[in-house]
Design a protein around this motif. Structure first.
Motif, PDB file in Angstrom:
ATOM      1  N   SER A   6      -8.387   1.254  -4.600  1.00  0.00           N
ATOM      2  CA  SER A   6      -8.571   1.203  -3.143  1.00  0.00           C
ATOM      3  C   SER A   6      -7.814   0.029  -2.522  1.00  0.00           C
ATOM      4  O   SER A   6      -7.577   0.007  -1.323  1.00  0.00           O
ATOM      5  CB  SER A   6     -10.063   1.092  -2.803  1.00  0.00           C
ATOM      6  N   GLN A   7      -7.407  -0.937  -3.344  1.00  0.00           N
ATOM      7  CA  GLN A   7      -6.651  -2.077  -2.832  1.00  0.00           C
ATOM      8  C   GLN A   7      -5.249  -1.671  -2.388  1.00  0.00           C
ATOM      9  O   GLN A   7      -4.665  -2.301  -1.503  1.00  0.00           O
ATOM     10  CB  GLN A   7      -6.528  -3.158  -3.909  1.00  0.00           C
ATOM     11  N   TYR A   8      -4.696  -0.629  -3.036  1.00  0.00           N
ATOM     12  CA  TYR A   8      -3.299  -0.281  -2.749  1.00  0.00           C
ATOM     13  C   TYR A   8      -3.080   1.181  -2.386  1.00  0.00           C
ATOM     14  O   TYR A   8      -2.019   1.546  -1.899  1.00  0.00           O
ATOM     15  CB  TYR A   8      -2.410  -0.640  -3.947  1.00  0.00           C
ATOM     16  N   LYS A  58       0.836  -1.199   0.000  1.00  0.00           N
ATOM     17  CA  LYS A  58       0.000   0.000   0.000  1.00  0.00           C
ATOM     18  C   LYS A  58       0.868   1.245   0.000  1.00  0.00           C
ATOM     19  O   LYS A  58       1.980   1.246   0.542  1.00  0.00           O
ATOM     20  CB  LYS A  58      -0.948  -0.004   1.201  1.00  0.00           C
ATOM     21  N   LYS A  85       4.229   8.149   5.449  1.00  0.00           N
ATOM     22  CA  LYS A  85       4.284   6.696   5.657  1.00  0.00           C
ATOM     23  C   LYS A  85       3.901   6.351   7.101  1.00  0.00           C
ATOM     24  O   LYS A  85       3.098   5.437   7.340  1.00  0.00           O
ATOM     25  CB  LYS A  85       5.687   6.181   5.348  1.00  0.00           C
ATOM     26  N   SER A 102      -2.120  11.733  -6.473  1.00  0.00           N
ATOM     27  CA  SER A 102      -3.234  10.990  -5.877  1.00  0.00           C
ATOM     28  C   SER A 102      -4.376  10.839  -6.872  1.00  0.00           C
ATOM     29  O   SER A 102      -5.005   9.778  -6.970  1.00  0.00           O
ATOM     30  CB  SER A 102      -3.728  11.704  -4.614  1.00  0.00           C
ATOM     31  N   THR A 155       0.036   7.069   7.930  1.00  0.00           N
ATOM     32  CA  THR A 155      -0.982   6.154   7.389  1.00  0.00           C
ATOM     33  C   THR A 155      -0.639   4.682   7.569  1.00  0.00           C
ATOM     34  O   THR A 155      -1.462   3.817   7.259  1.00  0.00           O
ATOM     35  CB  THR A 155      -1.194   6.447   5.889  1.00  0.00           C
ATOM     36  N   GLU A 203      -3.795   4.100   0.058  1.00  0.00           N
ATOM     37  CA  GLU A 203      -4.356   4.339   1.383  1.00  0.00           C
ATOM     38  C   GLU A 203      -4.889   5.757   1.527  1.00  0.00           C
ATOM     39  O   GLU A 203      -5.955   5.983   2.086  1.00  0.00           O
ATOM     40  CB  GLU A 203      -3.281   4.086   2.447  1.00  0.00           C
ATOM     41  N   GLY A 204      -4.133   6.734   1.020  1.00  0.00           N
ATOM     42  CA  GLY A 204      -4.593   8.116   1.138  1.00  0.00           C
ATOM     43  C   GLY A 204      -3.522   9.097   0.710  1.00  0.00           C
ATOM     44  O   GLY A 204      -2.379   8.738   0.436  1.00  0.00           O
ATOM     45  N   VAL A 254       1.600   2.661   6.007  1.00  0.00           N
ATOM     46  CA  VAL A 254       1.668   1.931   4.738  1.00  0.00           C
ATOM     47  C   VAL A 254       3.077   1.420   4.470  1.00  0.00           C
ATOM     48  O   VAL A 254       4.020   1.698   5.217  1.00  0.00           O
ATOM     49  CB  VAL A 254       1.209   2.830   3.568  1.00  0.00           C
ATOM     50  N   SER A 299       0.868   5.719   0.273  1.00  0.00           N
ATOM     51  CA  SER A 299       0.237   7.014   0.563  1.00  0.00           C
ATOM     52  C   SER A 299       1.124   8.104  -0.002  1.00  0.00           C
ATOM     53  O   SER A 299       2.334   7.914  -0.170  1.00  0.00           O
ATOM     54  CB  SER A 299       0.045   7.204   2.067  1.00  0.00           C
ATOM     55  N   THR A 349      -5.770   7.211  -8.240  1.00  0.00           N
ATOM     56  CA  THR A 349      -7.159   6.815  -7.965  1.00  0.00           C
ATOM     57  C   THR A 349      -8.041   6.853  -9.197  1.00  0.00           C
ATOM     58  O   THR A 349      -9.218   6.481  -9.123  1.00  0.00           O
ATOM     59  CB  THR A 349      -7.768   7.715  -6.869  1.00  0.00           C
TER      60      THR A 349
END
Length: 387
Positions: A270-272, A247, A315, A260, A318, A274-275, A320, A249, A264
């Motif tokens: 959404s699988q990888y 994942k 990192k 981002s 979040t 995070e935000g 990740v 971020s 997206t």
């Protein structure tokens, strides 16, 4: 079969609208034994259209026209082609529209103007709406099936390589011996943030020729090839993240959410993903990512140290596997003596180390942001394939 395409519309000449219809037609005709030898743009002028039709039919037996089929006064294509074929206008009851006599109607549920096919002796003229959605529909649902009955399927084989990290000159040098191969046609297409290398071959040996060239191209270009055909870098990165079950971020300053956004835009992200956080100000960098005020004052917001701290910060924030960060000067203001416009630092924080790269991008503000996003995604790609 050789074809000429005539795109009609004064808005295409005066710059009001970009002409994408020619490339759309070329893409759709790839599977047929057709070659577009010329693309012509002409305004909404009946006399000019007639002159172009006469000129084109001296060279080819098939013409595709787009635009000018509507009901308004400036839509003169139907008048011109009716006059060219010396016919009269009749009412098509199904479409409630005036069309040239003895023309084949291509129903258009996406709009008001149907497409038309006129054939006379050895000439074929296809008239299609200029609205992209309508054009695309009629090409796929009406014209291509019709042409398949009249034109051989193409024996062409094609391959497209998507390349990042080389200039056009560097690419040409790396494949200069391959470019000399007989039976192959090459196109090197520089784009704002990448290069597309296309190869084509025809005939019975087309597939073998393409496969042989592909293997050598991959050996010569290595990791600078990030994808094939129409793959985007964000799609490739997403696939690699999914395969590695990692994942990511993102912390963005100068790109302001563009990375981002690109990540997206891919279905299943959404699988990888995070935000992401946009930390444009120093306060945002301190409050959201925990950057030290002293570091920002001493090193500045655009620096290797700040990029590194941002990557580690997002990192940790979040939880990740990968923290990606970018900070830079997109312009047109903000430059300093030692920090010119385009200066960008991109950092990638992993489990055991954080790597930072410095870039100096050229161009206007939007282009610098786009280039920074491409470089950042490529950093992630290379990290995942060279783990």
């Amino acid at each position: 079969m050789k074809i000429e395409v005539i795109n009609i519309g004064s808005e295409l000449i005066d710059g009001t609208r970009v002409n994408r219809n020619l490339s759309c037609i070329a893409e759709k005709l790839k599977g047929l034994d057709c070659e577009i030898t010329r693309g012509i743009i002409v305004g909404d002028d009946e006399k000019e259209i007639l002159e172009v039709l006469n000129d084109s039919f001296r060279r080819v037996k098939m013409i595709i026209i787009t635009g000018g089929l509507g009901p308004t006064l400036d839509d003169v294509t139907k008048k011109a082609i009716t006059k060219f074929f010396n016919r009269r206008m009749v009412v098509d009851n199904n479409n409630q529209a005036l069309v040239p006599q003895a023309s084949r109607i291509l129903p258009n549920p996406k709009g008001t103007a149907p497409g038309l096919i006129l054939e006379e002796k050895d000439k074929m003229l296809v008239a299609l709406p200029g609205v992209p959605e309508e054009l695309n529909y009629l090409l796929e649902e009406a014209l291509i099936p019709y042409l398949k009955q009249k034109v051989r399927l193409s024996s062409m084989a094609r391959r497209t390589f998507k390349i990042y990290g080389l200039t056009e000159v560097e690419l040409s040098e790396k494949i200069r011996l391959i470019l000399k191969r007989k039976g192959l046609r090459f196109s090197i297409l520089p784009r704002q943030i990448e290069i597309a290398l296309k190869i084509e071959a025809g005939g019975n040996e087309a597939v073998n020729l393409i496969q042989g060239a592909e293997e050598e191209i991959k050996r010569n270009l290595g990791d600078t090839i990030y994808g094939m055909e129409e793959e985007t870098l964000e799609e490739v990165v997403g696939l690699l993240l999914s395969m590695e079950k990692k994942k990511i971020s993102v912390a963005e300053s100068c790109t302001a959410g563009l990375i981002s956004h690109r990540l997206t835009n891919v279905a299943g992200s959404s699988q990888y993903f995070e935000g992401g956080v946009i930390v444009y100000s120093n306060k945002g960098k301190m409050d959201l990512l925990g950057l030290d005020e002293k570091l920002l004052k001493e090193q500045g917001a655009v620096s290797e140290e700040t990029a590194r701290a941002m990557a580690v910060g997002v990192k940790n924030l979040t939880g990740v596997d990968l923290g990606l960060a970018v900070t830079g000067i997109a312009g047109p203001g903000g430059e300093m003596t030692d920090k010119p416009i385009g200066l960008t630092f991109i950092a990638l924080a992993k489990s055991k180390k954080t790597v930072v790269q410095k870039f100096q991008f050229q161009g206007e503000r939007e282009l610098i942001k786009l280039k920074a996003s491409q470089a950042a995604l490529n950093m992630v790609r290379l990290s995942l394939i060279k783990k």
